[in-house]
Enzyme design. Structure first.
Site, short mmCIF file in Angstrom:
data_model
loop_
_atom_site.label_atom_id
_atom_site.label_comp_id
_atom_site.label_asym_id
_atom_site.label_seq_id
_atom_site.Cartn_x
_atom_site.Cartn_y
_atom_site.Cartn_z
N HIS A 211 -60.75 10.96 -54.86
CA HIS A 211 -62.20 10.97 -54.65
C HIS A 211 -62.57 10.20 -53.39
O HIS A 211 -63.48 10.61 -52.65
CB HIS A 211 -62.89 10.36 -55.87
CG HIS A 211 -64.37 10.28 -55.74
ND1 HIS A 211 -65.07 9.11 -55.83
CD2 HIS A 211 -65.29 11.25 -55.49
CE1 HIS A 211 -66.36 9.35 -55.65
NE2 HIS A 211 -66.52 10.63 -55.45
N GLU B 255 -62.23 12.47 -50.51
CA GLU B 255 -63.32 13.42 -50.38
C GLU B 255 -64.39 12.86 -49.44
O GLU B 255 -64.96 13.58 -48.62
CB GLU B 255 -63.91 13.70 -51.75
CG GLU B 255 -65.13 14.61 -51.74
CD GLU B 255 -66.02 14.37 -52.94
OE1 GLU B 255 -67.25 14.33 -52.75
OE2 GLU B 255 -65.49 14.23 -54.06
N HIS B 256 -64.66 11.57 -49.55
CA HIS B 256 -65.63 10.92 -48.66
C HIS B 256 -65.07 10.76 -47.25
O HIS B 256 -65.78 11.00 -46.26
CB HIS B 256 -66.02 9.56 -49.23
CG HIS B 256 -66.92 9.64 -50.42
ND1 HIS B 256 -68.26 9.37 -50.36
CD2 HIS B 256 -66.66 9.97 -51.71
CE1 HIS B 256 -68.81 9.53 -51.55
NE2 HIS B 256 -67.85 9.88 -52.39
N GLU C 164 -71.42 4.24 -55.36
CA GLU C 164 -71.61 5.45 -56.17
C GLU C 164 -71.24 5.18 -57.63
O GLU C 164 -71.94 5.61 -58.55
CB GLU C 164 -70.77 6.59 -55.63
CG GLU C 164 -70.87 7.87 -56.44
CD GLU C 164 -69.94 8.96 -55.93
OE1 GLU C 164 -69.71 9.92 -56.69
OE2 GLU C 164 -69.43 8.85 -54.81
#
Length: 456
Positions: free
Chosen positions: A62, A65-66, A144
């Protein structure tokens, strides 16, 4: 030039076609023409998700992904978003247990730009990945997590139920968001090695759907992706197989400042891609899919013990899927009252099976959902990638709805009897810690499906 085959409509595909091609470096390419509107969708799936991570280093998939939106050799900082949006398109990415995907929907005449951008970061992200960008996005992901998990009512429910449903050490035991400690522990060299291992053309599927010229699209793909080298160091994900039934009821009581009591449960279901999983999907649609479902009618309309009741399938290919039950209590109703009613409905359903009317309604709902997904170029590109990565054949996406419609009432009853039972579930009970439980539904959990949307 890449090799491919001629487009032919699959039986039951509604006339939709797809062609598959492969570059010399291993990149799989799926093309599907649709000239209804002048737009094109680009979707790139990398075969890496949280199931590929190891204990102590969760959240890397994840985090990447950023990082993929933080610049590459020829695109600096936030340039990917700026270029796509400046051309009238929309980009994003998501991470799940089983994959990471990136996608753009563009005006058709801007397709080449999207392909160039995806190729540039696949081939040259490491040129821009440094301590500053890593620390920047580490902070973004941690924030997040706070916003979507730790600081919202029921926000950690998905994480807690996943940890209950899959035993410690199982590749699906942790969710893609990862832990704060593991995010802090990730080093720049570990991030670089993660990229080299998984972000290679031979570990990816590229789908392009929409108002395209296939020959020209393949020329662009070969031009921009063809020179990116393959990488052979990928490790296979750990075995995710488990017995069909848990064998006991796993239970956790959570005392938090939430709007109302809640009963959540995860039932172990058949793997995605099987007929039994399709039957389970129909069963849970009948039981908890919308306001005409059995559980909604029983708990919300008749008994008035709940303000919301839903039941759906989290489809997984590399591990047993999960049947996700979510009920929010009404007023001061106690959870055992709701749980007894749920068990009564599941027992009756397993004994009697669905009615003809319920089968017709459920299959019509599922058919509509599938047609909605195939009806937009972006969703169709995503489904073509999904079936290519997880099941080896992108064309299966075009006929999935037909397989759902052939499921029988007896198959639905059988899967309900075998799987929707008290000794095959992980249960989460929420008890409010302050004030009186009221009839407010409350905020939904941030991650009640497999996709972890990036808060960019």
């Amino acid at each position: 030039m890449p090799m491919g085959h001629t487009a032919t409509a699959e039986a039951g595909s509604g006339g939709l076609t797809a062609t598959e091609h492969r570059l010399a470096n291993g990149l799989r390419v799926v093309l599907s023409e649709d000239h209804l509107t002048p737009v094109a969708a680009v979707c790139l799936w990398y075969d890496v998700g949280s199931r590929h991570e190891v204990k102590g280093r969760t959240g890397l998939a994840h985090l990447f992904e950023h990082l993929m939106f933080q610049g590459s050799a020829q695109v600096k900082d936030n340039g990917h978003f700026e270029l796509v949006q400046g051309a009238g398109g929309s980009p994003n990415g998501t991470t799940s247990f089983e994959r990471t995907n990136y996608f753009e929907t563009m005006p058709a005449h801007q397709l080449e730009l999207a392909l160039w951008l995806e190729a540039d970061r696949m081939g040259s992200l490491l040129a821009a990945l440094d301590e500053e960008s890593l620390e920047n996005q580490r902070s973004v992901v941690k924030n997040e997590r706070r916003q979507r998990y730790d600081n919202v009512p029921y926000g950690t429910a998905f994480e807690k139920l996943t940890a209950l449903a899959y035993p410690d050490g199982h590749p699906y035991h942790h969710t893609p968001i990862g832990s704060m400690a593991d995010l802090d522990a990730a080093t720049l060299e570990e991030a670089r090695e993660f990229f080299r291992t998984y972000y290679a053309p031979n570990n990816a599927v590229l789908a392009v759907v929409g108002d395209i010229d296939q020959e020209q699209t393949l020329v662009w793909i070969e031009k921009y992706f063809g020179s990116i080298p393959a990488h052979d160091g990928k490790r296979s994900p750990r075995d995710g197989s488990l017995p069909d039934v848990i064998g006991e009821q796993l239970r956790e009581v959570v005392e938090e400042d939430v709007p109302s009591r809640a009963l959540m449960a995860a039932y172990r279901l058949p793997h995605d891609g099987t007929r039994a999983c399709d039957a389970a999907d129909v069963a849970l649609t009948i039981l908890g899919g919308g306001e005409s479902s059995r559980l909604y009618n029983r708990l919300v309309r008749r008994d008035r013990t709940a303000v919301a009741a839903g039941f759906g399938v989290l489809r997984l290919a590399g591990a047993p899927s999960l049947g996700w039950l979510d009920v929010k209590a009404s007023g001061d109703v106690e959870v055992p009252v709701i749980e007894a009613a749920v068990d009564d409905e599941l027992r009756r359903f397993a004994e009697e099976g669905p009615t003809e009317e319920e089968m017709e309604r459920a299959q019509a709902l599922l058919e509509r959902e599938w047609l909605d997904r195939l009806g937009t170029v972006a969703s169709r590109a995503d489904e073509l990638c999904r079936y290519a990565v997880l099941f080896g054949d992108p064309k299966l996406a075009l006929t999935a709805v037909q397989r759902l419609l052939t499921v029988t009432a007896e198959e639905v009853r059988e899967v309900a009897k075998a799987r929707l039972r008290p000794d095959n579930r992980a249960v989460l009970v929420y008890e409010p810690t302050s004030g009186e439980a009221d009839d407010t539904e409350g905020a939904e959990a941030a991650a009640t499906d497999e996709d972890e949307e990036a808060a960019k």
